[in-house]
Design a protein around this motif. Structure first.
Motif, mmCIF file in Angstrom:
data_model
loop_
_atom_site.group_PDB
_atom_site.id
_atom_site.type_symbol
_atom_site.label_atom_id
_atom_site.label_comp_id
_atom_site.label_asym_id
_atom_site.label_seq_id
_atom_site.Cartn_x
_atom_site.Cartn_y
_atom_site.Cartn_z
ATOM 1 N N PHE A 80 -9.942 -4.479 1.833
ATOM 2 C CA PHE A 80 -9.365 -2.942 2.095
ATOM 3 C C PHE A 80 -9.244 -3.779 3.644
ATOM 4 N N SER A 81 -8.049 -3.348 4.562
ATOM 5 C CA SER A 81 -8.361 -4.104 5.933
ATOM 6 C C SER A 81 -8.813 -2.306 6.435
ATOM 7 N N LEU A 103 -6.908 4.775 7.566
ATOM 8 C CA LEU A 103 -5.945 5.182 6.867
ATOM 9 C C LEU A 103 -6.689 6.722 5.207
ATOM 10 N N ILE A 104 -6.764 6.081 4.583
ATOM 11 C CA ILE A 104 -7.545 6.488 3.410
ATOM 12 C C ILE A 104 -8.722 7.922 3.421
ATOM 13 N N ALA A 105 -9.271 7.507 4.579
ATOM 14 C CA ALA A 105 -10.283 8.696 4.995
ATOM 15 C C ALA A 105 -9.387 9.850 5.301
ATOM 16 N N MET A 106 -8.256 9.554 6.537
ATOM 17 C CA MET A 106 -7.430 10.681 6.782
ATOM 18 C C MET A 106 -6.199 11.288 5.954
ATOM 19 N N VAL A 107 -6.459 10.170 5.491
ATOM 20 C CA VAL A 107 -5.594 11.457 4.287
ATOM 21 C C VAL A 107 -6.195 12.252 2.842
ATOM 22 N N TYR A 108 -7.248 10.675 2.461
ATOM 23 C CA TYR A 108 -8.292 12.085 1.946
ATOM 24 C C TYR A 108 -8.494 13.104 2.436
ATOM 25 N N ASN A 109 -8.612 13.552 3.775
ATOM 26 C CA ASN A 109 -9.283 14.320 4.167
ATOM 27 C C ASN A 109 -8.106 15.395 4.184
ATOM 28 N N ALA A 124 -2.525 6.756 -2.618
ATOM 29 C CA ALA A 124 -1.828 5.326 -3.090
ATOM 30 C C ALA A 124 -0.387 5.187 -1.915
ATOM 31 N N GLY A 125 0.298 6.047 -2.197
ATOM 32 C CA GLY A 125 1.958 6.054 -2.283
ATOM 33 C C GLY A 125 1.842 5.818 -0.719
ATOM 34 N N ARG A 126 1.009 6.141 0.098
ATOM 35 C CA ARG A 126 0.832 6.022 1.415
ATOM 36 C C ARG A 126 0.096 4.316 2.220
ATOM 37 N N ILE A 127 -0.023 3.787 0.921
ATOM 38 C CA ILE A 127 0.026 2.945 1.309
ATOM 39 C C ILE A 127 0.530 1.056 0.609
ATOM 40 N N PRO A 128 1.268 0.393 1.505
ATOM 41 C CA PRO A 128 2.208 -0.563 0.480
ATOM 42 C C PRO A 128 1.072 -1.619 -0.820
ATOM 43 N N GLY A 129 1.307 -1.311 -1.760
ATOM 44 C CA GLY A 129 0.498 -2.768 -2.108
ATOM 45 C C GLY A 129 -0.170 -1.618 -3.416
#
Length: 73
Positions: free
Chosen positions: A27-28, A34-40, A50-55
C-alpha cells in the motif's frame, strides 16, 4: 497410474503464485493514511473503506489492517 495421481492434484503453479502475491500486497503512504482516516470514521466496515480506494478489495484492506495493527503485537 502415476498420471492419475498427478492429475488429482488440484493446485496449479499459477494458483500458488497468486496466493503468494496476494499475501504481500503493498500500500502507498497515501492509501495507508486514507485507510486509517476512514477506519476511524466507520470502524471495521472494510467494504466501505475499499470503496474509497480504487483497485482495492475489502479483503486486501482487512488483511493489511490486521497484519499492521493486530492487538497481539
Amino acid at each position: 497410474m502415476a498420471d492419475i495421481d498427478r492429475s488429482s492434484n488440484n493446485s496449479s503453479p499459477d494458483s500458488k503464485v497468486k496466493s503468494i502475491q496476494t499475501s504481500t500486497v503493498e500500500f502507498s503512504e497515501a492509501e495507508e493514511i486514507l485507510i486509517a482516516m476512514v477506519y476511524n470514521l466507520v470502524g471495521e466496515r472494510w467494504s466501505l473503506i475499499a470503496g474509497r480506494i480504487p483497485g482495492r478489495t475489502a479483503e486486501e484492506i482487512e488483511k493489511y489492517w490486521t497484519s499492521r495493527y493486530s492487538s497481539s503485537q
